[in-house]
Write a protein that holds these residues in place. Structure first.
Motif, PDB file in Angstrom:
ATOM      1  N   ASP A 158      63.438  20.096  26.124  1.00  0.00           N
ATOM      2  CA  ASP A 158      62.189  19.450  25.703  1.00  0.00           C
ATOM      3  C   ASP A 158      62.160  19.216  24.198  1.00  0.00           C
ATOM      4  O   ASP A 158      61.620  18.216  23.724  1.00  0.00           O
ATOM      5  CB  ASP A 158      60.989  20.317  26.110  1.00  0.00           C
ATOM      6  N   LEU A 159      62.744  20.129  23.449  1.00  0.00           N
ATOM      7  CA  LEU A 159      62.788  19.992  21.994  1.00  0.00           C
ATOM      8  C   LEU A 159      63.566  18.743  21.591  1.00  0.00           C
ATOM      9  O   LEU A 159      63.149  17.994  20.705  1.00  0.00           O
ATOM     10  CB  LEU A 159      63.432  21.243  21.375  1.00  0.00           C
ATOM     11  N   LEU A 160      64.701  18.492  22.254  1.00  0.00           N
ATOM     12  CA  LEU A 160      65.509  17.317  21.932  1.00  0.00           C
ATOM     13  C   LEU A 160      64.769  16.031  22.291  1.00  0.00           C
ATOM     14  O   LEU A 160      64.850  15.035  21.569  1.00  0.00           O
ATOM     15  CB  LEU A 160      66.853  17.383  22.657  1.00  0.00           C
ATOM     16  N   LEU A 161      64.056  16.045  23.414  1.00  0.00           N
ATOM     17  CA  LEU A 161      63.239  14.879  23.756  1.00  0.00           C
ATOM     18  C   LEU A 161      62.139  14.672  22.717  1.00  0.00           C
ATOM     19  O   LEU A 161      61.819  13.548  22.341  1.00  0.00           O
ATOM     20  CB  LEU A 161      62.616  15.065  25.139  1.00  0.00           C
ATOM     21  N   LEU A 162      61.593  15.775  22.242  1.00  0.00           N
ATOM     22  CA  LEU A 162      60.500  15.730  21.273  1.00  0.00           C
ATOM     23  C   LEU A 162      60.938  15.101  19.958  1.00  0.00           C
ATOM     24  O   LEU A 162      60.295  14.204  19.431  1.00  0.00           O
ATOM     25  CB  LEU A 162      59.977  17.144  21.040  1.00  0.00           C
ATOM     26  N   ILE A 163      62.059  15.548  19.414  1.00  0.00           N
ATOM     27  CA  ILE A 163      62.501  15.056  18.108  1.00  0.00           C
ATOM     28  C   ILE A 163      63.028  13.630  18.177  1.00  0.00           C
ATOM     29  O   ILE A 163      63.164  12.968  17.146  1.00  0.00           O
ATOM     30  CB  ILE A 163      63.575  15.973  17.489  1.00  0.00           C
ATOM     31  N   ASN A 164      63.330  13.153  19.384  1.00  0.00           N
ATOM     32  CA  ASN A 164      63.791  11.779  19.530  1.00  0.00           C
ATOM     33  C   ASN A 164      62.679  10.827  19.938  1.00  0.00           C
ATOM     34  O   ASN A 164      62.926   9.649  20.173  1.00  0.00           O
ATOM     35  CB  ASN A 164      64.914  11.712  20.575  1.00  0.00           C
ATOM     36  N   SER A 165      61.449  11.339  20.028  1.00  0.00           N
ATOM     37  CA  SER A 165      60.329  10.481  20.387  1.00  0.00           C
ATOM     38  C   SER A 165      59.990   9.560  19.223  1.00  0.00           C
ATOM     39  O   SER A 165      60.349   9.809  18.077  1.00  0.00           O
ATOM     40  CB  SER A 165      59.111  11.328  20.766  1.00  0.00           C
ATOM     41  N   ARG A 166      59.274   8.492  19.517  1.00  0.00           N
ATOM     42  CA  ARG A 166      58.933   7.512  18.480  1.00  0.00           C
ATOM     43  C   ARG A 166      57.898   8.057  17.508  1.00  0.00           C
ATOM     44  O   ARG A 166      57.879   7.703  16.343  1.00  0.00           O
ATOM     45  CB  ARG A 166      58.415   6.233  19.138  1.00  0.00           C
ATOM     46  N   GLU A 167      57.010   8.908  18.010  1.00  0.00           N
ATOM     47  CA  GLU A 167      55.947   9.441  17.165  1.00  0.00           C
ATOM     48  C   GLU A 167      56.491  10.615  16.361  1.00  0.00           C
ATOM     49  O   GLU A 167      56.874  11.631  16.911  1.00  0.00           O
ATOM     50  CB  GLU A 167      54.770   9.894  18.022  1.00  0.00           C
ATOM     51  N   PHE A 214      72.765  26.914  20.750  1.00  0.00           N
ATOM     52  CA  PHE A 214      72.859  25.630  21.453  1.00  0.00           C
ATOM     53  C   PHE A 214      73.508  24.584  20.554  1.00  0.00           C
ATOM     54  O   PHE A 214      73.370  24.607  19.339  1.00  0.00           O
ATOM     55  CB  PHE A 214      71.488  25.154  21.937  1.00  0.00           C
ATOM     56  N   ASP A 215      74.242  23.674  21.186  1.00  0.00           N
ATOM     57  CA  ASP A 215      74.930  22.589  20.498  1.00  0.00           C
ATOM     58  C   ASP A 215      74.158  21.285  20.685  1.00  0.00           C
ATOM     59  O   ASP A 215      73.552  21.055  21.741  1.00  0.00           O
ATOM     60  CB  ASP A 215      76.353  22.399  21.043  1.00  0.00           C
ATOM     61  N   VAL A 216      74.204  20.423  19.677  1.00  0.00           N
ATOM     62  CA  VAL A 216      73.530  19.124  19.747  1.00  0.00           C
ATOM     63  C   VAL A 216      74.444  18.057  19.157  1.00  0.00           C
ATOM     64  O   VAL A 216      75.501  18.358  18.600  1.00  0.00           O
ATOM     65  CB  VAL A 216      72.184  19.146  18.990  1.00  0.00           C
ATOM     66  N   SER A 217      74.033  16.818  19.288  1.00  0.00           N
ATOM     67  CA  SER A 217      74.784  15.714  18.695  1.00  0.00           C
ATOM     68  C   SER A 217      74.475  15.617  17.201  1.00  0.00           C
ATOM     69  O   SER A 217      73.572  16.282  16.692  1.00  0.00           O
ATOM     70  CB  SER A 217      74.406  14.400  19.384  1.00  0.00           C
ATOM     71  N   ALA A 218      75.229  14.762  16.508  1.00  0.00           N
ATOM     72  CA  ALA A 218      75.011  14.589  15.064  1.00  0.00           C
ATOM     73  C   ALA A 218      73.599  14.086  14.775  1.00  0.00           C
ATOM     74  O   ALA A 218      72.924  14.562  13.855  1.00  0.00           O
ATOM     75  CB  ALA A 218      76.053  13.619  14.501  1.00  0.00           C
ATOM     76  N   ALA A 219      73.125  13.125  15.587  1.00  0.00           N
ATOM     77  CA  ALA A 219      71.784  12.580  15.368  1.00  0.00           C
ATOM     78  C   ALA A 219      70.716  13.637  15.621  1.00  0.00           C
ATOM     79  O   ALA A 219      69.752  13.759  14.855  1.00  0.00           O
ATOM     80  CB  ALA A 219      71.560  11.378  16.275  1.00  0.00           C
ATOM     81  N   ASP A 220      70.891  14.423  16.687  1.00  0.00           N
ATOM     82  CA  ASP A 220      69.915  15.468  16.986  1.00  0.00           C
ATOM     83  C   ASP A 220      69.928  16.551  15.906  1.00  0.00           C
ATOM     84  O   ASP A 220      68.879  17.089  15.549  1.00  0.00           O
ATOM     85  CB  ASP A 220      70.213  16.102  18.350  1.00  0.00           C
ATOM     86  N   ALA A 221      71.117  16.851  15.389  1.00  0.00           N
ATOM     87  CA  ALA A 221      71.212  17.863  14.336  1.00  0.00           C
ATOM     88  C   ALA A 221      70.421  17.446  13.106  1.00  0.00           C
ATOM     89  O   ALA A 221      69.700  18.254  12.495  1.00  0.00           O
ATOM     90  CB  ALA A 221      72.681  18.104  13.969  1.00  0.00           C
ATOM     91  N   GLU A 222      70.521  16.177  12.747  1.00  0.00           N
ATOM     92  CA  GLU A 222      69.777  15.669  11.586  1.00  0.00           C
ATOM     93  C   GLU A 222      68.273  15.798  11.821  1.00  0.00           C
ATOM     94  O   GLU A 222      67.525  16.208  10.934  1.00  0.00           O
ATOM     95  CB  GLU A 222      70.149  14.208  11.342  1.00  0.00           C
ATOM     96  N   SER A 223      67.833  15.457  13.032  1.00  0.00           N
ATOM     97  CA  SER A 223      66.402  15.526  13.343  1.00  0.00           C
ATOM     98  C   SER A 223      65.899  16.967  13.314  1.00  0.00           C
ATOM     99  O   SER A 223      64.787  17.234  12.843  1.00  0.00           O
ATOM    100  CB  SER A 223      66.136  14.910  14.721  1.00  0.00           C
ATOM    101  N   ILE A 224      66.692  17.886  13.813  1.00  0.00           N
ATOM    102  CA  ILE A 224      66.283  19.296  13.817  1.00  0.00           C
ATOM    103  C   ILE A 224      66.171  19.814  12.393  1.00  0.00           C
ATOM    104  O   ILE A 224      65.198  20.484  12.029  1.00  0.00           O
ATOM    105  CB  ILE A 224      67.276  20.142  14.635  1.00  0.00           C
ATOM    106  N   ILE A 225      67.163  19.494  11.570  1.00  0.00           N
ATOM    107  CA  ILE A 225      67.146  19.961  10.180  1.00  0.00           C
ATOM    108  C   ILE A 225      65.914  19.418   9.448  1.00  0.00           C
ATOM    109  O   ILE A 225      65.276  20.119   8.659  1.00  0.00           O
ATOM    110  CB  ILE A 225      68.446  19.540   9.468  1.00  0.00           C
ATOM    111  N   GLU A 226      65.558  18.164   9.730  1.00  0.00           N
ATOM    112  CA  GLU A 226      64.386  17.561   9.087  1.00  0.00           C
ATOM    113  C   GLU A 226      63.101  18.310   9.440  1.00  0.00           C
ATOM    114  O   GLU A 226      62.150  18.312   8.666  1.00  0.00           O
ATOM    115  CB  GLU A 226      64.247  16.102   9.514  1.00  0.00           C
ATOM    116  N   ASN A 227      63.079  18.950  10.613  1.00  0.00           N
ATOM    117  CA  ASN A 227      61.829  19.559  11.101  1.00  0.00           C
ATOM    118  C   ASN A 227      61.882  21.081  11.151  1.00  0.00           C
ATOM    119  O   ASN A 227      61.002  21.697  11.760  1.00  0.00           O
ATOM    120  CB  ASN A 227      61.513  19.016  12.495  1.00  0.00           C
TER     121      ASN A 227
END
Length: 612
Positions: free
Chosen positions: A533-542, A481-494
């Protein structure tokens, strides 16, 4: 009460609170200044995520030597002269707040030269104070270097993200600038990224930002209805994304956010979209300047329209015209995909149930204590759902009449879970291939089989995670799956958190990832739904690991049952009820919805006026 006039350093620092939110906001302001100066090439260099250093060079018109100090004065601008100009703003910047605000919170050096001058000028500000202003050799255009952001404001600096996250925000901004200004060459350089756009039109800009795969799966959108013109690219109905991060709106050359325009596009795609999927588009909208207000916030991302209905209508028709030629083929393709999805769901349902059945023979697990949310809906979900129909409206009206409102006061109050043991009930049927109907004495129970199965999976995942006995299952073909630059950073962090929870997610390119294994309980998971759902999850405030873990498990379970457990036979239903009894699960799913509701024989007889 004495009124004090604030000194410039205090005023500028207050203004900086709105203008300078992060290194990305500095890049935005300076890049927009370069665009307004007529630059055809802009270079952005970043170090330490922009916290340590930002340098932006352009080949625009430059600033004359004697005007350089004025440029750093509050509300000094070359963009507007009087109040009437606010109604016809054609430039990206106009407030005159950027340079003084940046200089108030960082060290700033500007070197500039106009084409009319033989020599350039250099001006230096430290902590908002002028330190030097001298002539110097320089090329045509302007270079602004910003260093040591918030060095004297530690309270502000501690709220910045780590450098890699700040850099991702900057790079995302650069992508937006490229799409908004496709005829300008942009160059970007940092410790980890190097990027350049050709400046040869919108098609080349889309290619440089999103790649050939996206470009070949889009259609050109063109509609000219004076005074509004729409042009750009919008995705084919069969090529969508799991988030709204790929929706780009440019109005009069300004990259903006607009929920109205997003909804206008969504309304066109709605009949063809799968759940949690969104259209990708890059739309340039040109209109008279007095039809749009960009002076809403210093960030200039939010806009207001003089005629929102008109603009939404034009945008929707532009998008519809673009995808209409392929709708017939898309429908055929969707028909094929639907048949394939049915077969996948059948296999997925079989895998889910096989995974579930394998847990039935396990010993009874220790009961997990959890707080049961309050459920106060007084009207059964299955009655009067379609109030638009005559029958539905009549039933709903009767049910809400005060005369009968007391009939339904005992819906699903399972505060004492031990009071309900499914295995002791008699199974009497199923409604809508979703709700199991059970009878026990003078009580009738409706069980949401999907919510029940989801709760079983969720509890087992958490138990296995806590006891460090998670079993994973490799995928024969990894899901890409492909994601945006911001989402990629969030995924790598987690990534480590995902691995701890049993999900093997790995980079497969700059913004591409693979899911190669997952928990055994989630075999047959709906991959597309899970990634959405994963992308929504990593972009949540919490962002706390504990909350992310809990929500990750919930997302996995929801995706696991989303394909629906098709037409369970009696043995599978018995297994489900046995497992509910064995695990003694609380009768609410991980998302707070009730798993079961109960009605007494007396209540049901009241529905039919057999008793009063």
């Amino acid at each position: 009460m004495k009124i004090n006039k604030l000194p410039s350093e205090i005023f500028n620092r207050i203004a900086a609170g709105e203008v300078v939110e992060s290194p990305a906001s500095i890049v935005k302001e300076l890049a927009e200044n370069a665009i307004d100066a007529g630059a055809t090439e802009i270079s952005v260099s970043v170090r330490g995520g922009g916290i340590d250093k930002i340098s932006i060079t352009d080949n625009g018109s430059g600033i004359e030597f004697e005007d350089m100090p004025t440029a750093f004065m509050p509300h000094a601008t070359s963009k507007i002269k009087d109040i009437d100009d606010l109604d016809t703003i054609s430039t990206l910047g106009f407030r005159g707040e950027a340079l003084p605000s940046i200089a108030a919170v960082a060290d700033v050096t500007m070197v500039s030269r106009t084409r009319e001058c033989d020599i350039g000028g250099k001006i230096v500000y430290e902590n908002g104070r002028l330190k030097a202003h001298d002539e110097c050799g320089a090329g045509y255009g302007t270079t602004v270097t910003v260093e040591n952001l918030f060095k004297n404001i530690p309270a502000r600096k501690k709220f910045l993200n780590k450098p890699s996250r700040e850099e991702t925000k900057i790079f995302t901004l650069i992508e937006h600038l490229v799409l908004a200004n496709p005829d300008i060459v942009f160059k970007y350089d940092s410790e980890t990224k190097h990027f350049a756009s050709p400046g040869e039109g919108l098609e080349s800009a889309v290619f440089s930002v999103y790649g050939n795969n996206v470009l070949t799966n889009t259609a050109k959108a063109e509609l000219d209805e004076p005074p509004i013109k729409v042009s750009g690219f919008t995705c084919l109905p069969t090529f969508t994304k799991p988030s709204k991060n790929y929706q780009n709106i440019i109005i009069n050359g300004r990259y903006v956010e607009s929920a109205d325009i997003q909804y206008a596009v969504y309304s066109v795609y709605a009949p063809y979209l799968m759940k949690r999927q969104y259209p990708l588009f890059v739309l340039h909208i040109t209109m008279p300047f007095d039809m749009v207000d960009v002076n809403v916030h210093p960030g200039k991302m939010q806009v207001k329209f003089a005629d929102t209905v008109k603009i939404k209508s034009v945008v929707a028709r532009a998008v519809k015209n673009a995808i209409t030629p392929v709708l017939t083929d898309a429908k055929k393709l969707n028909d094929v995909d639907f048949k394939i999805e049915e077969r996948q769901d059948f296999g997925r349902s079989h895998n889910i149930m096989q995974s579930f059945l394998s847990t039935v023979s396990d010993p009874i697990f220790e009961k997990r204590s959890s707080e049961i949310p309050t459920y106060t809906d007084n009207i059964p979900d299955f009655i009067g759902r379609n109030e638009n129909s005559d029958v539905g409206a009549t039933v709903a009206t009767v049910l809400r009449d005060n005369k009968y409102s007391d009939i339904f006061t005992s819906v699903a109050d399972f505060s004492d879970t031990a009071a309900f043991v499914p295995i002791e009930c008699e199974y009497v049927g199923k409604l809508f291939n979703t709700y199991l109907v059970l009878e026990q004495g003078d009580k009738c129970y409706f069980i949401d089989q999907h919510a029940a199965h989801e709760k079983i999976l969720y509890d087992k995942l958490l138990r296995d995670y806590e006891k460090k006995r998670l079993q994973t299952q490799p995928l024969m073909i990894p899901f890409v799956f492909d994601v945006s630059a911001a989402d990629a950073e969030s995924i790598i962090e987690n990534i480590e958190l995902f691995e701890d929870c049993g999900f093997g997610i790995s980079p497969f390119g700059e913004y591409t990832f693979t899911l190669s294994y997952l928990p055994y309980e989630c075999a047959g998971i709906d991959m597309q739904a899970f990634v959405a759902d994963l992308l929504l999850l990593i972009n949540s405030r919490e962002k706390s690991p504990m909350v992310l873990k809990e929500r990750l498990m919930q997302a996995a379970c929801k995706a696991a049952v989303k394909g629906e457990i098709d037409d369970l036979d009696k043995s599978e239903i018995d297994a489900l009820l046995s497992e509910m009894t064995a695990q003694n699960i609380t009768l609410f799913c991980p998302h707070g919805r009730p798993i079961a509701v109960c009605f007494s024989k007396k209540e049901i007889e009241k529905w039919f006026k057999r008793i009063v």
